[in-house]
Design a protein around this motif. Structure first.
Motif, PDB file in Angstrom:
ATOM      1  N   ASP A   6       1.265  -0.953   0.173  1.00 32.36           N
ATOM      2  CA  ASP A   6      -0.053  -0.090  -0.756  1.00 32.36           C
ATOM      3  C   ASP A   6       0.818   1.838  -0.132  1.00 32.36           C
ATOM      4  O   ASP A   6       1.865   1.751   0.855  1.00 32.36           O
ATOM      5  CB  ASP A   6      -0.468   0.033   1.431  1.00 32.36           C
ATOM      6  CG  ASP A   6      -1.918  -0.846   1.117  1.00 32.36           C
ATOM      7  OD1 ASP A   6      -1.941  -1.566  -0.440  1.00 32.36           O
ATOM      8  OD2 ASP A   6      -2.436  -1.382   2.023  1.00 32.36           O
ATOM      9  N   LEU A   9      -3.817   7.168   0.522  1.00 31.34           N
ATOM     10  CA  LEU A   9      -4.943   7.078  -0.150  1.00 31.34           C
ATOM     11  C   LEU A   9      -4.611   8.409  -0.348  1.00 31.34           C
ATOM     12  O   LEU A   9      -3.988   9.774  -0.432  1.00 31.34           O
ATOM     13  CB  LEU A   9      -6.094   7.084   1.409  1.00 31.34           C
ATOM     14  CG  LEU A   9      -5.967   6.181   2.197  1.00 31.34           C
ATOM     15  CD1 LEU A   9      -7.129   6.417   3.250  1.00 31.34           C
ATOM     16  CD2 LEU A   9      -6.557   5.119   1.294  1.00 31.34           C
ATOM     17  N   THR A  10      -5.803   8.834  -1.541  1.00 27.54           N
ATOM     18  CA  THR A  10      -5.573   9.704  -2.648  1.00 27.54           C
ATOM     19  C   THR A  10      -6.284  11.023  -1.261  1.00 27.54           C
ATOM     20  O   THR A  10      -7.463  10.270  -0.282  1.00 27.54           O
ATOM     21  CB  THR A  10      -6.204   9.617  -3.591  1.00 27.54           C
ATOM     22  OG1 THR A  10      -7.529   9.733  -3.403  1.00 27.54           O
ATOM     23  CG2 THR A  10      -5.529   8.897  -4.600  1.00 27.54           C
ATOM     24  N   GLU A  14      -9.377   7.473  -2.082  1.00 27.22           N
ATOM     25  CA  GLU A  14      -8.884   6.146  -2.930  1.00 27.22           C
ATOM     26  C   GLU A  14      -7.327   5.187  -2.964  1.00 27.22           C
ATOM     27  O   GLU A  14      -6.827   5.729  -2.132  1.00 27.22           O
ATOM     28  CB  GLU A  14      -9.096   6.415  -4.671  1.00 27.22           C
ATOM     29  CG  GLU A  14      -9.632   6.888  -5.110  1.00 27.22           C
ATOM     30  CD  GLU A  14      -9.456   6.551  -6.898  1.00 27.22           C
ATOM     31  OE1 GLU A  14     -10.038   6.368  -7.247  1.00 27.22           O
ATOM     32  OE2 GLU A  14      -9.896   8.306  -7.202  1.00 27.22           O
ATOM     33  N   LYS A  15      -7.668   3.745  -2.151  1.00 26.31           N
ATOM     34  CA  LYS A  15      -6.937   2.693  -2.068  1.00 26.31           C
ATOM     35  C   LYS A  15      -5.575   3.434  -2.719  1.00 26.31           C
ATOM     36  O   LYS A  15      -5.553   2.911  -4.610  1.00 26.31           O
ATOM     37  CB  LYS A  15      -6.607   2.017  -1.301  1.00 26.31           C
ATOM     38  CG  LYS A  15      -5.520   1.085  -1.029  1.00 26.31           C
ATOM     39  CD  LYS A  15      -5.947   0.009  -0.455  1.00 26.31           C
ATOM     40  CE  LYS A  15      -6.991  -0.365   0.672  1.00 26.31           C
ATOM     41  NZ  LYS A  15      -7.046  -1.925   1.196  1.00 26.31           N
ATOM     42  N   GLN A  17      -1.444   1.669  -4.693  1.00 26.61           N
ATOM     43  CA  GLN A  17      -0.644   0.912  -4.421  1.00 26.61           C
ATOM     44  C   GLN A  17       0.671   0.848  -4.478  1.00 26.61           C
ATOM     45  O   GLN A  17       1.003   1.887  -5.674  1.00 26.61           O
ATOM     46  CB  GLN A  17      -1.230  -0.595  -5.005  1.00 26.61           C
ATOM     47  CG  GLN A  17      -2.330  -1.586  -3.948  1.00 26.61           C
ATOM     48  CD  GLN A  17      -3.348  -0.788  -4.195  1.00 26.61           C
ATOM     49  OE1 GLN A  17      -3.383  -0.577  -5.346  1.00 26.61           O
ATOM     50  NE2 GLN A  17      -3.879  -0.477  -3.312  1.00 26.61           N
ATOM     51  N   THR A  32       3.812   3.326  -8.899  1.00 23.60           N
ATOM     52  CA  THR A  32       2.266   3.315  -8.252  1.00 23.60           C
ATOM     53  C   THR A  32       1.761   3.517  -8.951  1.00 23.60           C
ATOM     54  O   THR A  32       1.704   4.139 -10.249  1.00 23.60           O
ATOM     55  CB  THR A  32       2.560   4.607  -6.829  1.00 23.60           C
ATOM     56  OG1 THR A  32       1.082   4.669  -6.554  1.00 23.60           O
ATOM     57  CG2 THR A  32       3.044   6.005  -7.656  1.00 23.60           C
ATOM     58  N   TYR A  34      -0.778   5.394  -9.121  1.00 24.91           N
ATOM     59  CA  TYR A  34      -1.325   7.457  -9.320  1.00 24.91           C
ATOM     60  C   TYR A  34      -0.482   7.136  -9.734  1.00 24.91           C
ATOM     61  O   TYR A  34       0.443   7.860  -9.856  1.00 24.91           O
ATOM     62  CB  TYR A  34      -0.769   7.510  -7.159  1.00 24.91           C
ATOM     63  CG  TYR A  34      -1.383   9.182  -7.690  1.00 24.91           C
ATOM     64  CD1 TYR A  34      -2.644   8.917  -7.078  1.00 24.91           C
ATOM     65  CD2 TYR A  34      -0.095   9.657  -7.432  1.00 24.91           C
ATOM     66  CE1 TYR A  34      -2.577  10.793  -7.433  1.00 24.91           C
ATOM     67  CE2 TYR A  34      -0.487  11.622  -7.618  1.00 24.91           C
ATOM     68  CZ  TYR A  34      -1.597  11.771  -7.548  1.00 24.91           C
ATOM     69  OH  TYR A  34      -2.142  12.951  -7.920  1.00 24.91           O
TER      70      TYR A  34
END
Length: 336
Positions: A6, A9-10, A14-15, A17, A32, A34
């Motif tokens: 992990d 979180l945004t 939102e999770k 990774q 990531t 993201y």
């Protein structure tokens, strides 16, 4: 093998990774979902594990207001349209489309919230490749069409970090995907000015002071912009101040061809760039101010299509139509 942890979180909860890719030689790439950000790329040298990209260890460092206020797009996937579009305007079927102007009076890197700030869906392929997918819906950042985008990161046993791009759309849309990592091949992040660079072309796009292309190519042979023979970045930097130019290689190709080579001061680490894209944006990072990283701490070598291509018919790319497949590949090969 790919490890997953992990990453945080945004702001919307939102999770996210972080995926770690390794090859048999000990290279490690951390990515990531993201923004598809390459947060780390390390090499196992004889006396050290050397980090060669600018990046952070936490999601918060990529999303805080201070970082975004002078946003350098560290390591991110860029879309729908990387680089600049003049005044954010494109014309499709005799109708103007106004895209967000998030860089003064011009559009840059996909708009206010581009692909670099989206959470992509991640899938591990064959336990060794990372596939990221993102659906950019019709009207997002005012781009037409639902654009399905796929990017696969591969770390090969030949010490290549490969990036495979693919996209399809249900309406004609501007498109220019790229990857925005900054590289520093030395054992510190003070400066890339002592790095040596070679770029295999005699042409860059002619641009104005705001880096908007005129539509013409500029022959740079024997000018300060000429990197056809490898030279240090600092050699002409006093006169140039900062390189931020799109080096032009003509048409796209079906398979990647070598377009550039970067090496550290002592030649311990070299990196070859090969791509199918027609252009390579070279940005030497004069305006970086992000955490521990300052001006000239990294150089971005962004393989991509030409900026503002939808507004120049002679560039022959920049649009994707329904039924077509947008497909490109860029390889960063490490030699040490």
């Amino acid at each position: 093998m790919i490890d997953v942890i992990d990453f945080g979180l945004t702001r919307d909860g939102e999770k996210v990774q972080l995926y770690t890719l390794r090859n048999k030689n000990g290279l490690t790439a951390k990515i990531t979902n993201y923004g598809g950000i390459l947060t780390s790329l390390t090499l196992p040298l004889a006396k050290e594990i050397r980090e060669i990209v600018l990046g952070f260890d936490s999601l918060e460092e990529y999303t805080n207001d201070n970082y975004l206020s002078n946003y350098p797009y560290f390591g991110a996937l860029i879309g729908r349209y990387g680089n600049r579009i003049n005044k954010g305007l494109v014309c499709l079927d005799d109708k103007e489309i106004q895209l967000p102007c998030n860089h003064g009076e011009h559009h840059l890197h996909g708009g206010n919230i581009g692909f670099d700030r989206k959470v992509w869906t991640a899938e591990i392929i064959n336990n060794k490749d990372l596939k990221l997918t993102y659906l950019s819906v019709d009207g997002e950042e005012n781009f037409p069409g639902n654009l399905n985008t796929e990017v696969i990161y591969k770390l090969t046993d030949e010490n290549e970090l490969q990036i495979h791009y693919k996209a399809v759309t249900d309406k004609t849309t501007p498109i220019n995907l790229t990857q925005h990592s900054y590289f520093n091949l030395s054992n510190n992040f003070e400066s890339i000015l002592n790095h040596k660079l070679q770029v295999n072309t005699a042409y860059i796009l002619e641009t104005n002071d705001l880096l908007i292309p005129s539509g013409k190519l500029y022959n740079i042979s024997k000018t300060l912009f000429d990197f056809q023979t490898k030279k240090t970045i600092e050699r002409d930097i006093e006169d140039i101040e900062n390189y931020d130019d799109c080096y032009a290689f003509g048409e796209s190709t079906e398979t990647p061809r070598k377009v550039a080579e970067l090496s550290d001061k002592d030649g311990i680490v070299r990196m070859e760039v090969a791509t199918t894209f027609p252009g390579l944006q070279v940005y030497t990072g004069k305006y970086i101010t992000a955490g521990k990283f300052g001006p000239f701490s990294g150089v971005a070598l962004e393989a991509q299509g030409y900026p503002d291509a939808p507004n120049h018919k002679n560039f022959k790319h920049g649009w994707l139509k329904p039924g077509e497949i947008y497909q490109h590949q860029t390889n960063y090969k490490l030699i040490f």
